[in-house]
Design a protein around this motif. Structure first.
Motif, PDB file in Angstrom:
ATOM      1  N   THR A  72       2.457   9.795  -1.608  1.00  9.91           N
ATOM      2  CA  THR A  72       2.979  10.550  -0.465  1.00  9.91           C
ATOM      3  C   THR A  72       4.014   9.761   0.323  1.00  9.91           C
ATOM      4  OG1 THR A  72       1.199   9.839   1.015  1.00  9.91           O
ATOM      5  CG2 THR A  72       0.833  11.870  -0.250  1.00  9.91           C
ATOM      6  N   GLN A  73       4.089   8.458   0.111  1.00  8.69           N
ATOM      7  CA  GLN A  73       5.030   7.604   0.836  1.00  8.69           C
ATOM      8  C   GLN A  73       6.238   7.202  -0.005  1.00  8.69           C
ATOM      9  OE1 GLN A  73       4.562   6.602   4.118  1.00  8.69           O
ATOM     10  NE2 GLN A  73       2.805   7.978   4.117  1.00  8.69           N
ATOM     11  N   ASN A  74       6.106   7.265  -1.323  1.00  5.15           N
ATOM     12  CA  ASN A  74       7.156   6.728  -2.197  1.00  5.15           C
ATOM     13  C   ASN A  74       7.309   7.634  -3.420  1.00  5.15           C
ATOM     14  OD1 ASN A  74       8.862   5.197  -3.816  1.00  5.15           O
ATOM     15  ND2 ASN A  74       7.423   3.511  -4.077  1.00  5.15           N
ATOM     16  N   SER A  75       8.456   8.259  -3.544  1.00  7.18           N
ATOM     17  CA  SER A  75       8.681   9.163  -4.686  1.00  7.18           C
ATOM     18  C   SER A  75       8.780   8.403  -6.012  1.00  7.18           C
ATOM     19  CB  SER A  75       9.942   9.998  -4.461  1.00  7.18           C
ATOM     20  OG  SER A  75      11.077   9.148  -4.367  1.00  7.18           O
ATOM     21  N   LYS A  76       9.003   7.098  -5.963  1.00 10.48           N
ATOM     22  CA  LYS A  76       9.101   6.283  -7.180  1.00 10.48           C
ATOM     23  C   LYS A  76       7.856   5.416  -7.377  1.00 10.48           C
ATOM     24  CE  LYS A  76      14.089   6.106  -6.864  1.00 10.48           C
ATOM     25  NZ  LYS A  76      15.271   5.290  -6.704  1.00 10.48           N
ATOM     26  N   TYR A  77       6.713   5.912  -6.866  1.00  8.87           N
ATOM     27  CA  TYR A  77       5.495   5.106  -6.911  1.00  8.87           C
ATOM     28  C   TYR A  77       5.049   4.788  -8.337  1.00  8.87           C
ATOM     29  CZ  TYR A  77       2.364   8.917  -8.210  1.00  8.87           C
ATOM     30  OH  TYR A  77       1.733   9.922  -8.893  1.00  8.87           O
ATOM     31  N   VAL A  78       5.308   5.667  -9.291  1.00 11.36           N
ATOM     32  CA  VAL A  78       4.872   5.412 -10.669  1.00 11.36           C
ATOM     33  C   VAL A  78       5.578   4.186 -11.221  1.00 11.36           C
ATOM     34  CG1 VAL A  78       4.845   6.313 -13.028  1.00 11.36           C
ATOM     35  CG2 VAL A  78       4.220   7.805 -11.131  1.00 11.36           C
ATOM     36  N   LYS A  79       6.870   4.106 -11.022  1.00 11.17           N
ATOM     37  CA  LYS A  79       7.637   2.944 -11.490  1.00 11.17           C
ATOM     38  C   LYS A  79       7.143   1.669 -10.804  1.00 11.17           C
ATOM     39  CE  LYS A  79      12.064   3.328 -12.376  1.00 11.17           C
ATOM     40  NZ  LYS A  79      12.391   2.979 -13.719  1.00 11.17           N
ATOM     41  N   ASP A  80       6.889   1.771  -9.512  1.00 13.32           N
ATOM     42  CA  ASP A  80       6.398   0.602  -8.778  1.00 13.32           C
ATOM     43  C   ASP A  80       4.977   0.232  -9.192  1.00 13.32           C
ATOM     44  OD1 ASP A  80       8.729   0.055  -7.247  1.00 13.32           O
ATOM     45  OD2 ASP A  80       8.230   1.721  -5.908  1.00 13.32           O
ATOM     46  N   LEU A  81       4.138   1.229  -9.436  1.00 10.39           N
ATOM     47  CA  LEU A  81       2.786   0.961  -9.913  1.00 10.39           C
ATOM     48  C   LEU A  81       2.824   0.253 -11.264  1.00 10.39           C
ATOM     49  CD1 LEU A  81      -0.302   1.225  -9.765  1.00 10.39           C
ATOM     50  CD2 LEU A  81      -0.055   3.504 -10.785  1.00 10.39           C
ATOM     51  N   MET A  82       3.666   0.715 -12.164  1.00 12.83           N
ATOM     52  CA  MET A  82       3.768   0.059 -13.481  1.00 12.83           C
ATOM     53  C   MET A  82       4.254  -1.385 -13.326  1.00 12.83           C
ATOM     54  SD  MET A  82       4.924   3.080 -16.166  1.00 12.83           S
ATOM     55  CE  MET A  82       6.565   2.519 -16.176  1.00 12.83           C
ATOM     56  N   TYR A  83       5.231  -1.597 -12.442  1.00 17.70           N
ATOM     57  CA  TYR A  83       5.721  -2.958 -12.202  1.00 17.70           C
ATOM     58  C   TYR A  83       4.599  -3.853 -11.679  1.00 17.70           C
ATOM     59  CZ  TYR A  83       7.798  -6.908  -9.822  1.00 17.70           C
ATOM     60  OH  TYR A  83       8.070  -8.182  -9.385  1.00 17.70           O
ATOM     61  N   LEU A  84       3.907  -3.388 -10.622  1.00 18.51           N
ATOM     62  CA  LEU A  84       2.856  -4.199 -10.006  1.00 18.51           C
ATOM     63  C   LEU A  84       1.686  -4.426 -10.965  1.00 18.51           C
ATOM     64  CD1 LEU A  84       2.911  -2.630  -6.449  1.00 18.51           C
ATOM     65  CD2 LEU A  84       3.651  -4.949  -7.076  1.00 18.51           C
TER      66      LEU A  84
ATOM     67  N   GLY B 261       0.820  -1.213   0.000  1.00 19.14           N
ATOM     68  CA  GLY B 261       0.000   0.000   0.000  1.00 19.14           C
ATOM     69  C   GLY B 261       0.848   1.255   0.000  1.00 19.14           C
ATOM     70  N   ASN B 262       1.910   1.263   0.780  1.00 18.71           N
ATOM     71  CA  ASN B 262       2.806   2.419   0.809  1.00 18.71           C
ATOM     72  C   ASN B 262       3.680   2.502  -0.430  1.00 18.71           C
ATOM     73  OD1 ASN B 262       1.891   3.413   3.279  1.00 18.71           O
ATOM     74  ND2 ASN B 262       3.293   2.099   4.424  1.00 18.71           N
ATOM     75  N   ILE B 263       3.974   1.362  -1.032  1.00 12.85           N
ATOM     76  CA  ILE B 263       4.832   1.344  -2.217  1.00 12.85           C
ATOM     77  C   ILE B 263       4.167   2.079  -3.383  1.00 12.85           C
ATOM     78  CG2 ILE B 263       5.765  -0.203  -3.997  1.00 12.85           C
ATOM     79  CD1 ILE B 263       6.487  -2.129  -1.665  1.00 12.85           C
ATOM     80  N   ILE B 264       2.844   2.004  -3.498  1.00 19.06           N
ATOM     81  CA  ILE B 264       2.158   2.710  -4.599  1.00 19.06           C
ATOM     82  C   ILE B 264       1.473   3.986  -4.121  1.00 19.06           C
ATOM     83  CG2 ILE B 264       1.897   0.680  -6.060  1.00 19.06           C
ATOM     84  CD1 ILE B 264      -1.072   0.595  -5.120  1.00 19.06           C
ATOM     85  N   ASN B 265       1.837   4.461  -2.951  1.00 23.13           N
ATOM     86  CA  ASN B 265       1.278   5.697  -2.405  1.00 23.13           C
ATOM     87  C   ASN B 265       2.200   6.863  -2.731  1.00 23.13           C
ATOM     88  OD1 ASN B 265       0.602   7.870  -0.710  1.00 23.13           O
ATOM     89  ND2 ASN B 265      -0.193   6.513   0.858  1.00 23.13           N
TER      90      ASN B 265
END
Length: 126
Positions: free
Chosen positions: A46-58, A40-44
């Motif tokens: 406000t918690q992760n400045s690289k959330y876009v990259k992680d969202l695309m991966y997930l 949840g924090n990985i794609i948030n």
């Protein structure tokens, strides 16, 4: 088999696609992040400045798990092209819903989604 019965969560991209957070996804996520407890924090944003990259991966991982056996797998680049504009929020919600369903067998929506019918409708297309 219906998407609800097989654990897939629908998302409208170029057409209706399905995300699945299964044991294969848990294994891949654990390899990449060390655990799947904090997704949840990985794609948030406000918690992760690289959330876009992680969202695309997930999203890519779960879209590939949700494919029928005869469908070709997506690349991260292809998924990035499918998720544009308002679909970014829908993708975050669908990924979250797939994780929730994979962990507990139910889709959890937070209050923000309930206040936004468009997002809630996207999450509930399972």
């Amino acid at each position: 088999m219906s998407a609800l019965k097989d654990g897939r969560v629908a998302i409208e991209l170029d057409k209706t696609r399905y995300l699945l957070f299964d044991l294969n996804a848990v294994d891949a996520v654990t390899d990449k992040y060390g655990s799947f407890e904090d997704l949840g924090n990985i794609i948030n944003p406000t918690q992760n400045s690289k959330y876009v990259k992680d969202l695309m991966y997930l999203a890519t991982l779960m879209l590939n798990e949700g494919l029928e056996d005869d469908e070709p797998e997506f690349t991260v680049k292809q998924v990035g092209k499918l998720i544009v504009g308002s679909k970014i929020v829908a993708a975050m919600n669908a990924v979250t819903a797939a994780i929730s369903f994979g962990e507990s067998g139910t889709v959890q929506s937070d209050e923000a989604d309930e206040e936004n019918p468009k997002i809630a409708a996207t999450m509930n297309t399972i």
